[in-house]
Write an enzyme that holds these catalytic residues in place. Structure first.
Site, PDB file in Angstrom:
ATOM      1  N   ASP A 182      35.417  58.626  11.222  1.00 52.40           N
ATOM      2  CA  ASP A 182      35.343  60.077  11.482  1.00 52.40           C
ATOM      3  C   ASP A 182      34.362  60.358  12.632  1.00 52.40           C
ATOM      4  O   ASP A 182      34.201  61.506  13.056  1.00 52.40           O
ATOM      5  CB  ASP A 182      35.013  60.871  10.217  1.00 52.40           C
ATOM      6  N   SER A 183      33.756  59.289  13.184  1.00 53.01           N
ATOM      7  CA  SER A 183      33.006  59.419  14.439  1.00 53.01           C
ATOM      8  C   SER A 183      33.911  59.962  15.535  1.00 53.01           C
ATOM      9  O   SER A 183      33.424  60.427  16.575  1.00 53.01           O
ATOM     10  CB  SER A 183      32.443  58.052  14.865  1.00 53.01           C
ATOM     11  N   ASP A 186      38.480  56.147   7.665  1.00 53.14           N
ATOM     12  CA  ASP A 186      37.513  56.961   6.924  1.00 53.14           C
ATOM     13  C   ASP A 186      38.216  58.048   6.129  1.00 53.14           C
ATOM     14  O   ASP A 186      39.175  58.656   6.614  1.00 53.14           O
ATOM     15  CB  ASP A 186      36.579  57.669   7.914  1.00 53.14           C
ATOM     16  N   LYS A 192      37.555  54.062   3.776  1.00 49.65           N
ATOM     17  CA  LYS A 192      36.086  53.978   3.695  1.00 49.65           C
ATOM     18  C   LYS A 192      35.543  55.321   3.232  1.00 49.65           C
ATOM     19  O   LYS A 192      36.032  56.368   3.665  1.00 49.65           O
ATOM     20  CB  LYS A 192      35.492  53.610   5.055  1.00 49.65           C
ATOM     21  N   GLU A 203      31.696  57.394   1.993  1.00 51.62           N
ATOM     22  CA  GLU A 203      30.228  57.338   2.038  1.00 51.62           C
ATOM     23  C   GLU A 203      29.622  57.645   0.674  1.00 51.62           C
ATOM     24  O   GLU A 203      30.085  58.565  -0.013  1.00 51.62           O
ATOM     25  CB  GLU A 203      29.706  58.360   3.064  1.00 51.62           C
ATOM     26  N   GLU A 263      24.519  51.259   7.268  1.00 51.40           N
ATOM     27  CA  GLU A 263      24.175  51.905   8.548  1.00 51.40           C
ATOM     28  C   GLU A 263      22.692  52.269   8.609  1.00 51.40           C
ATOM     29  O   GLU A 263      22.167  52.931   7.692  1.00 51.40           O
ATOM     30  CB  GLU A 263      25.043  53.172   8.731  1.00 51.40           C
TER      31      GLU A 263
END
Ligand code: KIV
Length: 265
Positions: A45-46, A84, A113, A115, A182
């Site tokens: 999602d960057s 993501d 993925k 978080e 990260e």
């Protein structure tokens, strides 16, 4: 070329062979990245920041992730494709199942993925029970930026380091098959990597992880705005993007990237 599977990545960890991962948002780069030796493509999602010009990843939608995943899937042949789950698309296990199902069915991803640590254990179990492989993500969590208050190193104090250690083990037990770590001190990342059987992929987490991930635009030196201190421009002094990516892969495999200057203590 052999198709990369999670089993192959786990075998690489056991054999001490480092894994090269890069973010990817389109078909052309997908082809270049895998041809140059990248084993895992992450539709991060960057993309909200480097592709859409946003100042955080929060506004990225599920439809946008699916769109970019489908683009990458058309250019990829053997790299593992991970996408993501965007902010709020996995707020409950039910919602996560629906979102992840779409990312696999409509986008063609092979893994999602998400978080977070202890709060995500039920979701990880729910997804893996339904045959959806999960990559967990600990340390700096960009989707929690308003709670965290800034893009800074996590796990420096004993309590937060312990929480990262415990969350990593709990996520593996819940069924996660890959972990992104990260922005954490290199010593903590090394410890977490040694404590897990699943591969740990670092970004700003030192060279002691089983592999590294970089945002594609950072490793090509074309990101707009502030570039993280743990990034390196591999295109500098190269004649082509392929050569730059091959240099990144070689540096990851040799354990020379990240260096101590690109790591945190
Ligand atoms: O969104 C992303 O690109 C990521 C990587 C930085 C790990 O999560």
């Amino acid at each position: 070329m052999k198709k990369i599977t999670l089993q192959i990545l786990t075998n690489m960890k056991r054999a001490g062979e480092r894994i090269a991962v890069a973010t990817c948002y389109d078909a052309s780069f997908a082809a270049i990245l895998e041809e140059s030796g990248v084993e895992v493509l992450l539709v991060g999602d960057s993309l909200g920041m480097v592709f859409q010009g946003l100042d955080s990843t929060l506004p990225v939608s599920l439809d946008e992730i699916i769109y970019h995943t489908a683009c990458v899937a058309r250019g990829r042949h053997h790299a593992l494709l991970v996408s993501d789950l965007p902010f709020m698309s996995y707020a409950t296990p039910e919602r996560a199942l629906e979102s992840a199902g779409r990312v696999l069915k409509e986008g063609g991803a092979q893994m999602v993925k998400l978080e977070g640590g202890s709060t995500q254990l039920d979701t990880v179990r729910r997804l893996t029970d339904h045959g959806i492989p999960v990559c967990a993500h600990l340390g700096l969590l960009p989707q929690s930026i308003h709670k965290v208050g800034g893009y800074r190193v996590q796990g420096r104090d004993p309590a937060s380091a312990a929480a990262i250690r415990e969350d990593a083990l709990a996520l593996e037990q819940a069924g996660a098959q890959l972990l992104v770590l990260e922005c954490v001190p290199a010593s903590l990342a090394r410890e977490v990597t040694a404590s897990l059987t699943i591969p740990v992929i670092g970004i700003g987490a030192g060279s002691g992880c089983d592999g590294q991930v970089q945002v594609l635009y950072d490793l090509l030196g074309i990101s707009i705005g502030k570039v993280p201190s743990f990034a390196h421009n591999f295109l500098h002094g190269c004649d082509s993007v392929s050569e730059a990516v091959a240099r990144y892969v070689a540096a990851v495999k040799a354990g020379t990237f990240p260096s101590s200057e690109q790591s945190f203590s």
